[in-house]
Design a protein around this motif. Structure first.
Motif, PDB file in Angstrom:
ATOM      1  N   ASN A 103      -7.111  -0.948   3.978  1.00 34.54           N
ATOM      2  CA  ASN A 103      -7.127  -2.298   3.429  1.00 34.54           C
ATOM      3  C   ASN A 103      -5.975  -2.421   2.438  1.00 34.54           C
ATOM      4  N   GLU A 106      -5.841   0.016  -3.943  1.00 35.76           N
ATOM      5  CA  GLU A 106      -6.824   0.244  -4.994  1.00 35.76           C
ATOM      6  C   GLU A 106      -8.253   0.000  -4.549  1.00 35.76           C
ATOM      7  N   ASN A 107      -8.474  -0.208  -3.255  1.00 35.55           N
ATOM      8  CA  ASN A 107      -9.797  -0.676  -2.863  1.00 35.55           C
ATOM      9  C   ASN A 107     -10.429   0.124  -1.741  1.00 35.55           C
ATOM     10  N   SER A 110     -14.170   0.224  -2.300  1.00 41.42           N
ATOM     11  CA  SER A 110     -14.885  -1.033  -2.066  1.00 41.42           C
ATOM     12  C   SER A 110     -14.847  -1.419  -0.595  1.00 41.42           C
ATOM     13  N   THR A 111     -13.766  -1.105   0.087  1.00 42.90           N
ATOM     14  CA  THR A 111     -13.722  -1.344   1.530  1.00 42.90           C
ATOM     15  C   THR A 111     -14.791  -0.496   2.213  1.00 42.90           C
ATOM     16  N   GLY A 148      -7.160   2.941  -8.034  1.00 42.77           N
ATOM     17  CA  GLY A 148      -8.414   2.749  -7.294  1.00 42.77           C
ATOM     18  C   GLY A 148      -9.640   3.206  -8.045  1.00 42.77           C
ATOM     19  N   ALA A 151     -12.688   0.689  -8.476  1.00 40.49           N
ATOM     20  CA  ALA A 151     -13.422   0.476  -7.226  1.00 40.49           C
ATOM     21  C   ALA A 151     -14.284   1.699  -6.906  1.00 40.49           C
TER      22      ALA A 151
ATOM     23  N   VAL B  69     -20.629  -6.059  -6.429  1.00 39.79           N
ATOM     24  CA  VAL B  69     -19.384  -5.342  -6.739  1.00 39.79           C
ATOM     25  C   VAL B  69     -18.989  -5.446  -8.207  1.00 39.79           C
ATOM     26  N   HIS B  73     -11.915  -8.475  -6.754  1.00 38.83           N
ATOM     27  CA  HIS B  73     -11.019  -7.746  -5.859  1.00 38.83           C
ATOM     28  C   HIS B  73     -11.851  -6.897  -4.910  1.00 38.83           C
ATOM     29  N   SER B  74     -12.856  -6.254  -5.465  1.00 38.94           N
ATOM     30  CA  SER B  74     -13.732  -5.442  -4.628  1.00 38.94           C
ATOM     31  C   SER B  74     -14.640  -6.307  -3.757  1.00 38.94           C
ATOM     32  N   SER B  77     -12.559  -7.054  -0.878  1.00 33.87           N
ATOM     33  CA  SER B  77     -12.302  -5.790  -0.168  1.00 33.87           C
ATOM     34  C   SER B  77     -13.518  -5.365   0.643  1.00 33.87           C
ATOM     35  N   ILE B 104      -6.063  -9.427  -1.406  1.00 29.97           N
ATOM     36  CA  ILE B 104      -6.903  -9.111  -0.250  1.00 29.97           C
ATOM     37  C   ILE B 104      -7.124 -10.336   0.635  1.00 29.97           C
TER      38      ILE B 104
END
Lengths: 352, 420, 92
Positions: A103, A106-107, A110-111, A148, A151, B69, B73-74, B77, B104
């Motif tokens: 993705n 930094e994520n 979270s992805t 990251g 996250a 979250v 941003h998360s 994501s 994103i």
């Protein structure tokens, strides 16, 4: 459109040399964790295919390959931006034999949270054709220690069921060797150069694995590709626990650490032998437990090597070997000893 | 404005009358849309959406995985991960939260993930402000998302459901942002009619379970575009000068197909519920014989229409067009409607600093090819939640009628309701 | 590299359409690993450590897939019985 098949290399016994991981809907069972090297070479094929464009001698693909030998079944891989992501999916090519998503930088965590949540929702509504689908996330040190981290911390706190594998090459290697929160003290990087006044990075390495322990997630461990059995076992444990697991794997980088392309494994071994990078695992039930070579060193301290052994083969530390910098080397040794002694105090299986 | 058909499939008495605010309406719509994953972070004036949805989860009313979250941003994501894994994903935000998602947003659109995002439009910092304008939505204008602006709470409900239908249509496969004005809609109670759950399920075809197919060289057959252990694909590769441009063409082509899908969905919704919003794209009123037309987005549309009615009753030839679909922008459709109009006033609740309001730029583009171009004036209004008073709008119309008479635009960019 | 395709021929979503096995990294190599089968004890360490999946165990012996071997020399360095040596690439 021209069809593409994998290279057909004649094999007398065992699996074809290269294969895609195909789990037909309804697949049940669990892939065995094979620890016998010969059986491993016959029965296992990595989730990463050749033709990737990581530098010659890079440790990251070794970590990925070993980790994938410990996958237990259908697995979705999530990748933070970084060397591994870039070099394994240069369009129109992919090196991934399993479903994979990148993705952003930094994520990754979270992805991965989203992928895991989707798997749960699909399962709840009878749309997941498997008993379980595991989520394994790979992130470099920049994507984990630094950009990251929020996250990752958030995902760990929320308790998603994933294994996060940090491949730590101790600097932003993808952009050309800039210091990160994972860079060790005194190391040269392009943003912590060895100048007339300042001799490399002036700060410590962020204790990322301990920080993950502080999240009290079900499983945290350190690993290196040199200690391959230890790594595979830890990956399997990390996948098997319910909830977040984190493995901090040291990933020597010949370009950034300034060493020969043949030395990645050698240096990872020395990192453990000098106690620069001790091997351990942690669960809420057991606390810190030393593993593999680090347990042997704890039991027999004479096996512990001086930090020179780690430093001497890496150009990023070459200034530490100059006579005028003897004091810095001493400081580095003290730093390593302090971290090691602290770990010995905490490790339940260290001789007291 | 809501038009009512005589005999919708679900007559009004079979629909559920609720007195709720815009945020709650969106939450109910997402619930009825069988959303698999909601990943969201609280931010005023969107917060009620996540609060309401959390209640649905806590009471076991939904199968949804709620991912609380640690940032917007998360949130986006996680929606990307969830949608790529085959789930129906939803999130909501506003202003700074939307700005934090920005990176994103582009990725969600490029990976062709049919995520739905509710934006309770709010002014961007600094200075920090929690009230409504469209600066946040204008900021995501070029991200590859479909952007729809609603006028009232009923439309917020209707459009959230429609958004899933549009996003997941195989001709589209793009994420959709449903914009409802912060506070003016998000926190304002209205009586709305909701469909019974099963009717929404039927409208959407149940859970998200059919996926677009793609052809790659290493599989004989076309394979579903999801993270699928049976047919592995890689999402989000490194794409350099040799292919990046081609992939952008996919998005450009998909955007072209959006208006017909929006129209179809608007029609289908009309047959089902008796409600439609113009042709789904533009909602014109009194335009046919108008000398002066004002364009507007969002809740101000109602106020403008009220003034148009008032002025028309006094014999003024004025009209209005509410722009419902902002991205892709209906250039052709607008030009068609505005042909022959003498003066067009373009209301923008936001500005591109150093330029004009974003909708003005698009409307200028839309009208350029007309043989006889209407005169254009851009009215920036309502920044940071400044109320769009009826008197102010009436004054604007009178100004535009004067321009229609004189044929002279003294100031192309005007600021409504600001103190000097 | 295969002929560049137009956007109408590409899968949507920018998913890669070919496996990287098409891309032969063997031409990065300056030195090549050569296996002495008389010395090899079939411990598999080279197979385990090769970063490029270029060591092939066919059930009887180790071979190197020179299509992908980048010549890093890690296998030779790690071989516990020095059965692998790094030799100059043969010239034409």
């Amino acid at each position: 459109m021209p069809k593409q098949t994998l290279p057909q290399v004649p094999i007398k016994k065992g699996e074809p040399a290269y294969k895609l991981w195909i789990f037909e809907p309804g697949w049940k069972g669990e892939l065995p964790l094979i620890l016998n090297p010969r059986q491993l070479a016959e029965q296992k094929r990595p989730a990463l295919l050749p033709g990737h464009r990581l530098c010659a001698g890079c440790a990251a693909p070794i970590i990925v390959k070993l980790a994938s030998f410990a996958f237990r079944g259908p697995t979705i891989v999530v990748n933070a931006t970084g060397c591994l992501e870039v070099a394994t999916t240069i369009f129109p090519y992919t090196s991934w034999a399993v479903p994979w998503i990148h993705n952003a930088f930094e994520n990754a965590a979270s992805t991965g949270s989203g992928v895991e949540a989707a798997i749960k929702a699909l399962k709840k509504t009878g749309r997941l054709p498997y008993e379980h689908v595991d989520v394994v996330i790979f992130g470099g040190d920049g994507g984990t220690f630094d950009i990251g981290f929020q996250a990752l911390s958030g995902a760990a706190e929320r308790g998603h069921d994933f294994l996060y594998i940090l491949y730590d090459n101790e600097a932003y290697m993808n952009t050309g060797i800039q210091r990160s929160g994972g860079t060790p003290p005194f190391a040269w990087t392009t943003t912590s150069p060895v100048g007339k006044v300042i001799p490399g990075k002036q700060q410590a390495k962020k204790p990322i694995a301990d920080i993950m322990v502080a999240h009290r997630i079900p499983y945290v461990a350190t690993a290196t590709p040199a200690h391959w059995l230890d790594l595979m076992k830890k990956v399997r444990k990390g996948i098997e626990v319910e909830g977040p697991a984190f493995i901090h794997a040291l990933s020597p980088c010949d370009r950034g650490w300034r060493h020969g392309t043949e030395l990645a494994i050698e240096i990872a071994r020395r990192a453990v032998d000098t106690c620069y990078f001790p091997l351990w695992e942690w669960t809420p039930e057991t606390g810190y437990m030393l593993t593999d070579r680090s347990l042997a060193i704890a039991r027999n301290p004479s096996l512990k090597q001086p930090i020179e052994k780690f430093v001497e083969v890496q150009g990023r530390f070459k200034h530490l070997l100059k006579p005028e910098n003897r004091e810095l080397l001493k400081k580095f040794q003290e730093y390593v000893d302090l971290v090691w002694e602290d770990l010995l105090k905490r490790a339940a299986n260290a001789p007291k | 404005m809501t038009e009512v058909v005589k005999t919708p499939k679900i007559p009004p008495e079979k629909q559920i009358l609720m007195t709720i605010n815009g945020d709650e309406a969106v939450a109910y719509a997402a619930k009825q849309s069988l959303v698999d994953v909601v990943a969201a972070y609280p931010i005023t004036p969107q917060t009620i959406i996540v609060e309401k949805f959390s209640e649905f989860v806590a009471n076991g009313e939904v199968h949804t995985e709620f991912v609380p979250v640690e940032s917007e941003h998360s949130a986006m994501s996680a929606c990307v991960g969830a949608a790529a894994a085959g789930a129906r994903a939803f999130t909501a935000t506003a202003a700074n939260g939307l700005a934090l998602m920005w990176e994103i947003l582009y990725i969600a659109a490029s990976l062709r993930l049919p995520i739905v995002l509710a934006v309770a439009n709010r002014a961007l910092s600094a200075p920090i402000n929690i009230h409504n304008d469209h600066g946040d939505a204008y900021g995501m204008r070029d991200s590859g998302w479909i952007q729809i602006f609603v006028e009232n709470v009923q439309e917020a409900y209707d459009t959230t459901i429609q958004a899933f239908k549009i996003a997941e249509d195989e001709r589209v496969l793009l994420p959709v942002a449903v914009n409802l004005d912060g506070f003016f809609l998000s926190h304002t109670l209205e009586n709305i009619r909701m469909l019974p759950d099963e009717e929404v399920h039927k409208f959407l075809g149940g859970y998200r379970k059919t996926y677009p197919k793609v052809k790659v060289d290493y599989f004989d057959e076309e394979v579903p575009l999801i993270l699928n252990p049976a047919r592995p694909l890689s999402f989000g590769p490194l794409d350099l000068y040799d292919y990046y441009y081609e992939h952008k063409m996919h998005q450009i082509e998909a955007m072209k197909r959006v208006p017909e899908v929006v129209r179809e969905v608007n029609e289908k919704w009309y047959e089902l519920t008796g409600r439609k919003y113009g042709d789904g794209i533009l909602v014109p009123y009194g335009v046919e014989d108008a000398d002066v037309v004002v364009t507007v987005l969002g809740s101000t549309g109602g106020t403008v229409r009220h003034i148009v009615k008032k002025l028309r009753s006094r014999g003024y030839k004025v009209g209005t067009i509410r722009i419902r679909l902002f991205r892709p922008f209906p250039h052709k459709e607008l030009a068609e409607l505005l042909k022959g109009v003498k003066v067009v006033g373009v209301m923008d609740r936001g500005i591109s600093f150093g330029s004009y309001g974003p909708s003005f730029l698009d409307i200028s583009t839309a009208l350029y090819d007309l043989k006889e171009r209407p005169l254009l004036v851009n009215y920036v209004y309502g920044l940071g939640g400044r109320d769009a008073q009826p008197e102010m709008i009436e004054k604007m119309f009178m100004e535009l009628l004067e321009i229609a008479k004189t044929g002279e635009v003294k100031e192309k960019l005007r600021f409504l309701g600001v103190r000097e | 590299m295969a002929e560049l395709r137009g956007y109408k021929e590409l899968p949507i979503g920018a998913v890669p359409f070919r496996l990287s096995t098409d891309y032969k990294t063997g031409d990065w190599r300056a030195l090549r690993p050569v296996v002495d089968h008389n010395k090899c004890v079939k411990c598999m360490l080279c197979w385990i450590y090769c970063p490029d999946m270029a060591v092939i165990w066919d059930g009887e012996k180790i071979t190197i897939n020179y299509d992908y071997c980048k010549g890093c020399g890690l296998c030779a360095h790690e071989c516990p019985v020095k059965a692998i040596t790094m030799e100059p690439e043969p010239t034409e």
